[in-house]
Design an enzyme around this catalytic site. Structure first.
Site, PDB file in Angstrom:
ATOM      1  N   HIS A 138       5.904  -0.775  -2.694  1.00 43.86           N
ATOM      2  CA  HIS A 138       5.419  -0.086  -3.892  1.00 43.86           C
ATOM      3  C   HIS A 138       5.459   1.435  -3.750  1.00 43.86           C
ATOM      4  O   HIS A 138       4.742   2.141  -4.461  1.00 43.86           O
ATOM      5  CB  HIS A 138       3.988  -0.548  -4.228  1.00 43.86           C
ATOM      6  CG  HIS A 138       3.924  -1.958  -4.734  1.00 43.86           C
ATOM      7  ND1 HIS A 138       2.747  -2.679  -4.844  1.00 43.86           N
ATOM      8  CD2 HIS A 138       4.901  -2.795  -5.172  1.00 43.86           C
ATOM      9  CE1 HIS A 138       3.014  -3.897  -5.324  1.00 43.86           C
ATOM     10  NE2 HIS A 138       4.303  -3.994  -5.518  1.00 43.86           N
ATOM     11  N   ASN A 179       0.822  -1.204   0.000  1.00 43.96           N
ATOM     12  CA  ASN A 179       0.000   0.000   0.000  1.00 43.96           C
ATOM     13  C   ASN A 179       0.857   1.256   0.000  1.00 43.96           C
ATOM     14  O   ASN A 179       1.921   1.294   0.615  1.00 43.96           O
ATOM     15  CB  ASN A 179      -0.923   0.002   1.219  1.00 43.96           C
ATOM     16  CG  ASN A 179      -1.883  -1.171   1.195  1.00 43.96           C
ATOM     17  OD1 ASN A 179      -2.072  -1.785   0.149  1.00 43.96           O
ATOM     18  ND2 ASN A 179      -2.466  -1.495   2.335  1.00 43.96           N
TER      19      ASN A 179
HETATM   20  N1  APR Z   1     -10.798  -7.311   4.554  1.00 47.72           N
HETATM   21  C1  APR Z   1      -9.950  -8.185   3.963  1.00 47.72           C
HETATM   22  N2  APR Z   1      -9.751  -8.232   2.629  1.00 47.72           N
HETATM   23  C2  APR Z   1     -10.420  -7.364   1.868  1.00 47.72           C
HETATM   24  C3  APR Z   1     -11.331  -6.414   2.413  1.00 47.72           C
HETATM   25  C4  APR Z   1     -11.501  -6.413   3.831  1.00 47.72           C
HETATM   26  N3  APR Z   1     -12.335  -5.564   4.445  1.00 47.72           N
HETATM   27  N4  APR Z   1     -11.864  -5.703   1.387  1.00 47.72           N
HETATM   28  C5  APR Z   1     -11.305  -6.181   0.258  1.00 47.72           C
HETATM   29  N5  APR Z   1     -10.451  -7.185   0.527  1.00 47.72           N
HETATM   30  C6  APR Z   1      -9.653  -7.988  -0.398  1.00 47.72           C
HETATM   31  C7  APR Z   1     -10.289  -8.191  -1.756  1.00 47.72           C
HETATM   32  O1  APR Z   1     -11.139  -9.324  -1.707  1.00 47.72           O
HETATM   33  C8  APR Z   1      -9.069  -8.403  -2.647  1.00 47.72           C
HETATM   34  O2  APR Z   1      -8.727  -9.785  -2.722  1.00 47.72           O
HETATM   35  O3  APR Z   1      -8.445  -7.276  -0.654  1.00 47.72           O
HETATM   36  C9  APR Z   1      -7.954  -7.641  -1.925  1.00 47.72           C
HETATM   37  C10 APR Z   1      -7.510  -6.373  -2.625  1.00 47.72           C
HETATM   38  O4  APR Z   1      -6.957  -6.722  -3.858  1.00 47.72           O
HETATM   39  P1  APR Z   1      -6.417  -5.621  -4.889  1.00 47.72           P
HETATM   40  O5  APR Z   1      -7.439  -4.541  -5.052  1.00 47.72           O
HETATM   41  O6  APR Z   1      -5.966  -6.343  -6.092  1.00 47.72           O
HETATM   42  O7  APR Z   1      -5.187  -4.947  -4.113  1.00 47.72           O
HETATM   43  P2  APR Z   1      -3.680  -5.475  -3.942  1.00 47.72           P
HETATM   44  O8  APR Z   1      -3.640  -6.958  -3.904  1.00 47.72           O
HETATM   45  O9  APR Z   1      -3.110  -4.720  -2.802  1.00 47.72           O
HETATM   46  O10 APR Z   1      -3.021  -4.970  -5.290  1.00 47.72           O
HETATM   47  C11 APR Z   1      -1.642  -5.219  -5.463  1.00 47.72           C
HETATM   48  O11 APR Z   1      -1.613  -3.979  -7.510  1.00 47.72           O
HETATM   49  O12 APR Z   1      -2.352  -2.118  -8.701  1.00 47.72           O
HETATM   50  C12 APR Z   1      -1.291  -2.694  -8.021  1.00 47.72           C
HETATM   51  O13 APR Z   1       0.560  -1.638  -7.030  1.00 47.72           O
HETATM   52  C13 APR Z   1      -0.825  -1.850  -6.854  1.00 47.72           C
HETATM   53  O14 APR Z   1      -0.096  -2.516  -4.657  1.00 47.72           O
HETATM   54  C14 APR Z   1      -1.072  -2.737  -5.659  1.00 47.72           C
HETATM   55  C15 APR Z   1      -0.995  -4.127  -6.256  1.00 47.72           C
END
Ligand code: APR
Length: 236
Positions: A111, A94
């Site tokens: 990141h 994040n």
């Molecule tokens: N509690 C737990 N998990 C949750 C919640 C919650 N309240 N709300 C959402 N999620 C989960 C979703 O189900 C999903 O699997 O969090 C995950 C978020 O996934 P992404 O949106 O893909 O985010 P992330 O995995 O951090 O993305 C990775 O992608 O765009 C790039 O560089 C950016 O750091 C980022 C990377």
């Protein structure tokens, strides 16, 4: 899960840990990130093509940090950091500052960070002013209009990889929280940790893309599951 027996922990966090604070996740049901395709705002090519759009996008994300606060999942990890006497590294994907605002110290931003800017003229990293759109001067070389968001975009090398790889090789517990497992290298950390013999746990709202790589999975809201897991680990 018992705290006894574990010595070294690596926690990977993603957008899901900040969702309950009101920070939008990346991969929403419409495939858009706050109305934009990721390729239009999170690649070096996008920045070259339309720097004004990209700067405005990240200026808005930075301003939004003032309207959010850490939630019980960030607080629980900060408590783990304060009370765990073994090794710990929290690796966050994040770019918000909610882990550090909760009080976590043993952490890295792989990141980048919204609150940091990178000078394209001299390479200096510095605290980001409120906005980069208006082309402020670099605090080191004084060049105007050369500061970019200090964010690792697609196609760029994540930060702190040597330290992260070393922690993964040495850990006996790897926990992934709130990440979809769609973006490498972070998505591969579970396999690295397993290779070195760590127990692996996923905490996520729903099964991630790599859920089958984990020894154990707990599905639900991070704001509830993370404090419960930390309580268990600290055996309260
Ligand atoms: N509690 C737990 N998990 C949750 C919640 C919650 N309240 N709300 C959402 N999620 C989960 C979703 O189900 C999903 O699997 O969090 C995950 C978020 O996934 P992404 O949106 O893909 O985010 P992330 O995995 O951090 O993305 C990775 O992608 O765009 C790039 O560089 C950016 O750091 C980022 C990377």
């Amino acid at each position: 899960m018992r705290g006894a027996g574990f010595q070294s922990i690596v926690v990977l966090t993603g957008a899901g840990i900040s969702a309950e604070s009101g920070v939008p996740t990346f991969r929403g049901p419409d495939g858009l990130w706050e109305g934009h395709r990721v390729e239009d705002v999170a690649t070096p090519q996008a920045f070259r093509r339309d720097p004004a759009l990209v700067q405005a996008f990240y200026d808005a994300r930075r301003a939004a940090l003032a309207r959010v606060a850490p939630n019980p999942a960030h607080d629980a990890l900060a408590r783990l950091d304060a009370e765990w006497s073994g090794n710990l590294l929290i690796v966050t994907q994040n770019v918000d500052d909610l882990h550090e605002r909760a009080g976590a110290a043993r952490m890295v931003h792989m990141h980048g960070e919204l609150k940091s800017a990178l000078c394209l003229a001299c390479g200096e990293r510095q605290e980001a002013p409120e906005t980069l759109s208006d082309g402020p001067a670099c605090t080191r070389c004084a060049a105007h209009g050369r500061l970019r968001p200090d964010i690792v975009w697609f196609g760029e090398m994540p930060y702190h990889m040597d330290r992260i790889e070393a922690a993964l090789a040495a850990c006996d517990l790897f926990v992934s929280i709130g990440t979809s497992g769609a973006v490498y290298p972070a998505a591969g950390f579970v396999q690295g940790a397993r290779h070195y013999g760590a127990h692996t746990l996923e905490i996520n709202l729903d099964p991630s893309e790599g859920t089958h790589f984990f020894d154990e999975a707990r599905h639900g809201r991070a704001g509830e599951l993370v404090p419960a897991w930390v309580d268990e680990l600290l055996q309260r």
